[in-house]
Design an enzyme around this catalytic site. Sequence first.
Site, PDB file in Angstrom:
ATOM      1  N   SER A 148       0.858  -1.202   0.000  1.00  0.00           N
ATOM      2  CA  SER A 148       0.000   0.000   0.000  1.00  0.00           C
ATOM      3  C   SER A 148       0.883   1.237   0.000  1.00  0.00           C
ATOM      4  O   SER A 148       2.023   1.188   0.486  1.00  0.00           O
ATOM      5  CB  SER A 148      -0.869   0.016   1.262  1.00  0.00           C
ATOM      6  OG  SER A 148      -1.506   1.275   1.411  1.00  0.00           O
TER       7      SER A 148
ATOM      8  N   TYR B 203      -1.650  -0.450  10.564  1.00  0.00           N
ATOM      9  CA  TYR B 203      -1.866  -0.874   9.164  1.00  0.00           C
ATOM     10  C   TYR B 203      -0.671  -0.448   8.311  1.00  0.00           C
ATOM     11  O   TYR B 203      -0.116  -1.249   7.553  1.00  0.00           O
ATOM     12  CB  TYR B 203      -3.165  -0.251   8.633  1.00  0.00           C
ATOM     13  CG  TYR B 203      -3.404  -0.551   7.166  1.00  0.00           C
ATOM     14  CD1 TYR B 203      -3.811  -1.824   6.752  1.00  0.00           C
ATOM     15  CD2 TYR B 203      -3.208   0.428   6.189  1.00  0.00           C
ATOM     16  CE1 TYR B 203      -4.015  -2.110   5.402  1.00  0.00           C
ATOM     17  CE2 TYR B 203      -3.414   0.155   4.837  1.00  0.00           C
ATOM     18  CZ  TYR B 203      -3.822  -1.119   4.458  1.00  0.00           C
ATOM     19  OH  TYR B 203      -4.016  -1.394   3.118  1.00  0.00           O
TER      20      TYR B 203
END
Length: 253
Positions: free
Chosen positions: A148, A161
């Site tokens: 990501s 995350y």
Amino acid sequence: MSYENLTGRTAVVTGAASGIGEAVAVLLAEQGARVALLARRVQRLDELAAKITAGGGTALGVVADVTDDASVSAAAERIHEAYGAVDLVVNNAGVMLGNPVEAGRLDEWQRMIETNVTGVLRVVRAFTGDLVATAAEGRTADLVNISSVAAHLAFPNYAVYGATKAAITHLSQCLRTEFGPRDVRVTNIEPGFVESELRLHTDNDEISAQVDGMVEAMGTLSAAELADVVAYAASRPRHVNLRQIMAMPTRQA
Ligand code: NDP
């Protein structure tokens, strides 16, 4: 769009029950790859496998939880029985749970680490032998990890995350040093905002609304657009490794 080098491949896509994984599976199957679909929701997998098969493709739904060693091993065994060795692994399953660190949500941290990091490692362990053997036969072998932009950018309330995705980006880079010399490509893809179910799992409405606001301002890629990036990378000649790709909406900084 058509891609070279995907027909006749055997792929595993984790997190194929929705979003990016589903779109990747559909596209790879359209391009002539046999696709093993991994996720926990059996009904979604059955529906997707039926859709791919109805369109003339080949797909096998395999229920698997990447946080569970035995589940991943059993899935690999089933795939090997059905398709033999795999030559394209898309490590896509992931969860994104947002909360301030001071909320101390050890449950969420553990779930993200187990899914996004250890889950990826379990899948790598299950299929490394296949990838190395495929490449040794002179055929194309790919490990694609979906990281990501959060590996680099700091988003408040998504620290853990982001840390899991930074781990995947670094893992991908390190794995290239082990796999590259054996002609196995490692491609790390870092998406920005993509339309999927990922944002629905945070249980903190205020934090969800913040992300919704950013998405509204910047827009999203469709899951199919991200799938195109995966297929493009996997369809290059085997000596060409796009090792790191950031793909985001034009308005996302
Ligand atoms: P989705 O929530 O739509 O997809 C996540 C997939 O992972 C689902 O198919 C889910 O299926 C599966 N999954 C979750 N936990 C497990 C588990 N324990 N075992 C097996 N499968 C699991 O979101 P996305 O498509 O967006 O997410 C795909 C990847 O893309 C993730 O790694 C995410 O971090 C990454 N990403 C997404 C971005 C975005 O904006 N959407 C941006 C950057 C990265 P099931 O619940 O049935 O198991």
